[in-house]
Write a protein that holds these residues in place. Structure first.
Motif, PDB file in Angstrom:
ATOM      1  N   ILE A 161       1.116  10.410  -3.189  1.00  0.00           N
ATOM      2  CA  ILE A 161       0.166   9.294  -3.335  1.00  0.00           C
ATOM      3  C   ILE A 161      -1.148   9.761  -3.952  1.00  0.00           C
ATOM      4  CG2 ILE A 161      -1.238   7.623  -1.989  1.00  0.00           C
ATOM      5  CD1 ILE A 161       1.341   7.199  -0.257  1.00  0.00           C
ATOM      6  N   SER A 183       0.861  -1.190   0.000  1.00  0.00           N
ATOM      7  CA  SER A 183       0.000   0.000   0.000  1.00  0.00           C
ATOM      8  C   SER A 183       0.898   1.241   0.000  1.00  0.00           C
ATOM      9  CB  SER A 183      -0.892   0.003   1.243  1.00  0.00           C
ATOM     10  OG  SER A 183      -0.152   0.479   2.350  1.00  0.00           O
ATOM     11  N   GLY A 184       0.288   2.394  -0.060  1.00  0.00           N
ATOM     12  CA  GLY A 184       1.057   3.636  -0.017  1.00  0.00           C
ATOM     13  C   GLY A 184       1.784   3.806   1.309  1.00  0.00           C
ATOM     14  N   SER A 185       1.144   3.417   2.403  1.00  0.00           N
ATOM     15  CA  SER A 185       1.773   3.578   3.725  1.00  0.00           C
ATOM     16  C   SER A 185       3.050   2.744   3.811  1.00  0.00           C
ATOM     17  CB  SER A 185       0.824   3.131   4.842  1.00  0.00           C
ATOM     18  OG  SER A 185      -0.380   3.842   4.742  1.00  0.00           O
ATOM     19  N   THR A 235      -4.727  14.441   1.445  1.00  0.00           N
ATOM     20  CA  THR A 235      -6.044  13.975   1.003  1.00  0.00           C
ATOM     21  C   THR A 235      -7.131  14.216   2.046  1.00  0.00           C
ATOM     22  OG1 THR A 235      -4.671  12.193   0.127  1.00  0.00           O
ATOM     23  CG2 THR A 235      -7.018  12.037  -0.302  1.00  0.00           C
ATOM     24  N   ASP A 287       5.400  12.873  -0.467  1.00  0.00           N
ATOM     25  CA  ASP A 287       4.314  11.896  -0.593  1.00  0.00           C
ATOM     26  C   ASP A 287       3.410  12.388  -1.724  1.00  0.00           C
ATOM     27  OD1 ASP A 287       1.828  10.676  -0.452  1.00  0.00           O
ATOM     28  OD2 ASP A 287       1.655  10.762   1.719  1.00  0.00           O
ATOM     29  N   PHE A 341      -2.581  11.793   6.718  1.00  0.00           N
ATOM     30  CA  PHE A 341      -1.511  11.075   6.017  1.00  0.00           C
ATOM     31  C   PHE A 341      -0.145  11.687   6.260  1.00  0.00           C
ATOM     32  CE2 PHE A 341      -5.414   9.966   3.658  1.00  0.00           C
ATOM     33  CZ  PHE A 341      -5.441   8.642   4.066  1.00  0.00           C
ATOM     34  N   GLN A 384      -3.424   3.247  -6.527  1.00  0.00           N
ATOM     35  CA  GLN A 384      -4.890   3.302  -6.520  1.00  0.00           C
ATOM     36  C   GLN A 384      -5.517   4.688  -6.727  1.00  0.00           C
ATOM     37  OE1 GLN A 384      -2.950   2.938  -3.836  1.00  0.00           O
ATOM     38  NE2 GLN A 384      -3.864   3.628  -1.937  1.00  0.00           N
ATOM     39  N   LYS A 385      -4.708   5.677  -7.153  1.00  0.00           N
ATOM     40  CA  LYS A 385      -5.305   7.016  -7.306  1.00  0.00           C
ATOM     41  C   LYS A 385      -5.122   7.477  -8.750  1.00  0.00           C
ATOM     42  CE  LYS A 385      -5.090   7.471  -2.497  1.00  0.00           C
ATOM     43  NZ  LYS A 385      -5.914   7.977  -1.462  1.00  0.00           N
TER      44      LYS A 385
HETATM   45  C1  LIG Z   1      -1.543  11.453   0.642  1.00  0.00           C
HETATM   46  C2  LIG Z   1      -1.672  10.042   1.118  1.00  0.00           C
HETATM   47  N1  LIG Z   1      -0.631   9.470   1.751  1.00  0.00           N
HETATM   48  C3  LIG Z   1      -0.700   8.201   2.198  1.00  0.00           C
HETATM   49  C4  LIG Z   1      -1.832   7.441   2.032  1.00  0.00           C
HETATM   50  C5  LIG Z   1      -1.875   6.045   2.543  1.00  0.00           C
HETATM   51  O1  LIG Z   1      -1.894   5.147   1.472  1.00  0.00           O
HETATM   52  P1  LIG Z   1      -2.476   3.657   1.672  1.00  0.00           P
HETATM   53  O2  LIG Z   1      -3.858   3.786   2.185  1.00  0.00           O
HETATM   54  O3  LIG Z   1      -2.365   3.055   0.291  1.00  0.00           O
HETATM   55  O4  LIG Z   1      -1.561   2.984   2.641  1.00  0.00           O
HETATM   56  C6  LIG Z   1      -2.942   7.990   1.394  1.00  0.00           C
HETATM   57  C7  LIG Z   1      -4.188   7.225   1.230  1.00  0.00           C
HETATM   58  O5  LIG Z   1      -5.225   7.713   0.880  1.00  0.00           O
HETATM   59  C8  LIG Z   1      -2.846   9.323   0.925  1.00  0.00           C
HETATM   60  O6  LIG Z   1      -3.893   9.906   0.304  1.00  0.00           O
END
Ligand SMILES: Cc1ncc(COP(=O)(O)O)c(C=O)c1O
Length: 385
Positions: free
Chosen positions: A171, A62-64, A142, A169, A89, A194-195
């Motif tokens: 994402i 995932s992004g995290s 976000t 970041d 985030f 996923q974005k």
């Molecule tokens: C700016 C931002 N950073 C980090 C994340 C975390 O990503 P993930 O939910 O894929 O771990 C998100 C998720 O929406 C995000 O919008």
């Protein structure tokens, strides 16, 4: 009647048919020649989207996970970083740093506000001993629908000659709003599938500059799965140290091809115009934007819940009657705002449907607005005069 739901949460986003089709094909050997061809096409396509010649590493995550990868590869316990905290985030990045024993200086802004170049400059200017090893910030927070001037911050850091690296970041902004990794000199860009990339969740992406690789060499943080050097070494032979998310890479190849066909400048323009259109329409309907308009995000819009309308009722009506899914406020903003995601595979006409439905649902829930206001406002923004 069954129809495809319109997913307008701020990610994951709607997946175009072309990409969906690319995901439904038989698996290939991830150590065979077809995989090499797949990965080499993805690697080349990603460079065009990230606008960089830097290495881009791909993780099944995932992004995290990708955020954590940056912390464990770039720093050592006890290092100091500056984290710009604007919402859930960007707070998360600071928290990951703290969990790994970093000394995190937080520049915390009220949710809905952006951090300005001068604020970061002032903190770096005080750091006479050069303790701050990195500035970490989101290009787009976000949760609070705020965009950050990455170019301005990067240029300021270069002019100051402070040795901190810039870790962004991206994402919820990559493949949506302008990001010029090399031209702006951004050391590390983190993103996910996923974005803007219009894929299901499950791929994390990180670009790493020469300067950042030097930090990787110095870092003493333990790591195996996230080890940038190991992933880079394997990727040069078009493989991975572990089983990759092959199916998602089929999708990534298709997504990169679509972005290339449209052209990044056009992708950015489309998001900018749609973002502006949504904000104009929201205000035309008499609603209040939650975030500072000067720094409004072009990928997600946060709107204050009008008095007497409950978020849950609005979201439920939109989902059940109109097949449109929106997002709510996270943590302290729960019930206070609603968020409309407009990133990735979005078209101007989609916003007529989304905002038209929001307008109808609000009216049904007792809010007063003349029907057709949103559509008229969108038309005014989108028509070329
Ligand atoms: C700016 C931002 N950073 C980090 C994340 C975390 O990503 P993930 O939910 O894929 O771990 C998100 C998720 O929406 C995000 O919008």
């Amino acid at each position: 009647m069954e129809r495809r739901q319109m997913l307008h949460i701020p990610g994951p986003t709607n997946i175009p048919e072309r990409i969906l089709r690319s995901l439904s094909q038989p698996l290939i050997n991830h150590r065979g020649p077809e995989f090499e061809a797949l990965l080499s096409t993805c690697a080349a396509g990603l460079k065009k989207v990230f606008r960089t010649e830097n290495d881009i590493l791909i993780f099944p995550s995932s992004g995290s996970g990708a955020l954590e990868s940056a912390i464990v590869n770039l720093f050592s316990p006890g290092d100091t970083i500056l984290a710009v905290c604007l919402g859930v985030f960007s707070d998360r990045m600071a928290e990951i740093g703290e969990k790994h024993g970093l000394n995190v200086i937080r520049l915390t802004k009220e949710w809905g506000q952006a951090a300005r170049v001068e604020e970061i400059e002032a903190i770096l200017a005080q750091d006479q001993e050069g303790k701050i090893k990195a500035v970490c910030l989101p290009q787009n927070e976000t949760t609070s629908a705020i965009g950050i001037d990455v170019e301005g911050i990067s240029r300021m850091m270069q002019q100051m000659g402070h040795g901190a690296i810039l870790v962004v970041d991206a994402i919820s902004s990559l493949a949506c709003v302008p990001l010029e990794t090399d031209a702006w000199g951004v050391d590390v860009v983190i993103s996910a599938s996923q974005k803007g990339l219009m894929l299901p969740p499950g791929i994390g992406l990180v670009s790493v500059s020469e300067r950042a690789w030097q930090r990787v060499e110095q870092s003493t943080m333990p790591r195996w799965y996230w080890d940038y050097k190991a992933v880079k070494d394997k990727m040069t032979t078009f493989q991975f140290p572990y089983t990759p998310a092959t199916t998602l890479l089929f999708g990534l190849r298709e997504a990169l091809e679509m972005l290339n066909e449209e052209g990044m400048e056009k992708v950015w323009e489309r998001h900018q115009l749609i973002g502006q259109g949504v904000r104009n329409a929201v205000e035309a309907m008499g609603l209040t934007l939650f975030s500072d308009k000067e720094h409004a995000s072009d990928t997600v819009t946060a709107i204050l819940m009008p008095e007497r309308v409950k978020y849950k009722e609005l979201a439920e009506l939109l989902r059940t009657k109109y097949d449109i899914v929106i997002g709510g406020g996270l943590q302290k903003l729960q019930g206070q705002i609603f968020r409309i995601g407009h990133m990735g595979a979005i078209h101007f006409m989609d916003m007529y449907a989304v905002l038209g439905a929001v307008e109808m649902a609000l009216v049904e829930l007792g809010y007063e607005v003349e029907l057709g206001t949103a559509a008229a406002s969108l038309a005014r923004t989108f028509i070329k005069k």
